[in-house]
Write a protein that holds these residues in place. Structure first.
Motif, short mmCIF file in Angstrom:
data_model
loop_
_atom_site.label_atom_id
_atom_site.label_comp_id
_atom_site.label_asym_id
_atom_site.label_seq_id
_atom_site.Cartn_x
_atom_site.Cartn_y
_atom_site.Cartn_z
N ASP A 23 10.87 -21.78 29.80
CA ASP A 23 10.80 -21.10 31.10
C ASP A 23 9.74 -21.74 32.01
OD1 ASP A 23 11.68 -19.23 32.98
OD2 ASP A 23 10.10 -17.80 32.42
N THR A 24 9.78 -23.07 32.09
CA THR A 24 8.87 -23.81 32.96
C THR A 24 9.61 -25.02 33.52
OG1 THR A 24 6.64 -24.75 33.12
CG2 THR A 24 7.85 -25.20 31.08
N THR A 25 8.87 -25.94 34.07
CA THR A 25 9.45 -27.16 34.64
C THR A 25 8.89 -28.37 33.93
OG1 THR A 25 7.68 -27.37 36.26
CG2 THR A 25 9.62 -26.07 36.92
N LEU A 26 9.45 -29.53 34.21
CA LEU A 26 8.93 -30.77 33.66
C LEU A 26 7.48 -30.95 34.12
CD1 LEU A 26 10.68 -34.12 33.29
CD2 LEU A 26 8.46 -34.07 34.36
N ALA A 27 7.23 -30.71 35.39
CA ALA A 27 5.86 -30.82 35.91
C ALA A 27 4.93 -29.83 35.22
CB ALA A 27 5.84 -30.60 37.41
N GLY A 28 5.45 -28.64 34.93
CA GLY A 28 4.65 -27.63 34.23
C GLY A 28 4.28 -28.07 32.83
N LEU A 29 5.24 -28.71 32.14
CA LEU A 29 4.95 -29.22 30.80
C LEU A 29 3.89 -30.31 30.84
CD1 LEU A 29 8.50 -29.45 29.17
CD2 LEU A 29 6.68 -27.83 28.61
N VAL A 30 4.01 -31.22 31.80
CA VAL A 30 3.03 -32.30 31.93
C VAL A 30 1.65 -31.70 32.23
CG1 VAL A 30 2.34 -34.30 33.30
CG2 VAL A 30 4.73 -34.02 32.61
N ARG A 31 1.60 -30.76 33.18
CA ARG A 31 0.32 -30.13 33.55
C ARG A 31 -0.30 -29.44 32.34
NH1 ARG A 31 1.68 -28.60 38.13
NH2 ARG A 31 3.06 -26.94 37.46
N GLU A 32 0.53 -28.68 31.58
CA GLU A 32 0.03 -27.97 30.40
C GLU A 32 -0.52 -28.94 29.36
OE1 GLU A 32 2.19 -25.58 26.83
OE2 GLU A 32 2.82 -25.05 28.86
N HIS A 33 0.21 -30.04 29.15
CA HIS A 33 -0.25 -31.02 28.17
C HIS A 33 -1.57 -31.66 28.60
CE1 HIS A 33 -0.06 -33.99 25.02
NE2 HIS A 33 -0.24 -34.95 25.90
N LEU A 34 -1.69 -32.02 29.85
CA LEU A 34 -2.93 -32.65 30.33
C LEU A 34 -4.09 -31.67 30.29
CD1 LEU A 34 -1.54 -34.75 33.33
CD2 LEU A 34 -2.14 -35.54 31.03
N GLN A 35 -3.85 -30.42 30.60
CA GLN A 35 -4.91 -29.41 30.51
C GLN A 35 -5.37 -29.24 29.07
OE1 GLN A 35 -2.95 -26.13 32.44
NE2 GLN A 35 -3.84 -26.61 34.44
N GLY A 36 -4.42 -29.30 28.14
CA GLY A 36 -4.78 -29.22 26.73
C GLY A 36 -5.62 -30.41 26.27
N LEU A 37 -5.31 -31.58 26.80
CA LEU A 37 -6.08 -32.78 26.44
C LEU A 37 -7.54 -32.66 26.85
CD1 LEU A 37 -3.73 -35.78 27.31
CD2 LEU A 37 -4.50 -35.08 25.06
N VAL A 38 -7.79 -32.22 28.06
CA VAL A 38 -9.18 -32.15 28.52
C VAL A 38 -9.92 -30.95 27.94
CG1 VAL A 38 -8.75 -33.41 30.65
CG2 VAL A 38 -8.62 -30.92 30.67
N ALA A 39 -9.20 -29.98 27.38
CA ALA A 39 -9.84 -28.83 26.77
C ALA A 39 -10.31 -29.11 25.35
CB ALA A 39 -8.88 -27.64 26.76
N GLU A 40 -9.81 -30.20 24.73
CA GLU A 40 -10.21 -30.54 23.37
C GLU A 40 -11.68 -30.92 23.33
OE1 GLU A 40 -7.72 -33.66 21.91
OE2 GLU A 40 -5.90 -32.47 22.10
N PRO A 41 -12.40 -30.45 22.31
CA PRO A 41 -13.81 -30.84 22.21
C PRO A 41 -13.95 -32.35 22.09
CG PRO A 41 -13.23 -29.17 20.58
CD PRO A 41 -11.96 -29.59 21.25
N GLY A 42 -14.81 -32.93 22.86
CA GLY A 42 -15.06 -34.36 22.80
C GLY A 42 -14.00 -35.20 23.48
N ALA A 43 -13.07 -34.57 24.20
CA ALA A 43 -11.99 -35.32 24.84
C ALA A 43 -12.52 -36.23 25.95
CB ALA A 43 -10.94 -34.37 25.41
N LEU A 44 -13.44 -35.72 26.73
CA LEU A 44 -14.02 -36.50 27.81
C LEU A 44 -15.50 -36.68 27.55
CD1 LEU A 44 -12.28 -34.79 30.87
CD2 LEU A 44 -11.69 -36.95 29.79
#
Length: 85
Positions: A23-44
């Protein structure tokens, strides 16, 4: 901000099906994935962490000392190597 990506048509079709199921869009999936990446400890890594890593790497180049010829064995360094049980 808008970002342009070049993706394979077959990949886009498959991802859009997944997006519909979630129940989302392709852009929503990309946004969700990128937000998850930066939320990981030590990601940035922080600027301070990067500065310290660079300093350590420079010290490896600066502090190299000649050891000389190694004509000893491990047993020569440790008393336990010469003891017999």
């Amino acid at each position: 901000m808008n970002v342009t990506l070049t993706l394979d048509d077959d990949l886009v079709k498959k991802v859009r099906k997944i997006a519909v199921d979630r129940d989302t869009t392709l852009a929503g999936l990309v946004r969700e994935h990128l937000q998850g990446l930066v939320a990981e400890p030590g990601a940035l890594p922080s600027a301070e962490k990067l500065r310290r890593l660079e300093a350590i790497e420079k010290s490896f180049d600066r502090f190299q000392f000649p050891v000389g010829k190694i004509d000893w064995k491990r047993e020569d360094l440790h008393e336990r190597g010469t003891k017999k049980r």
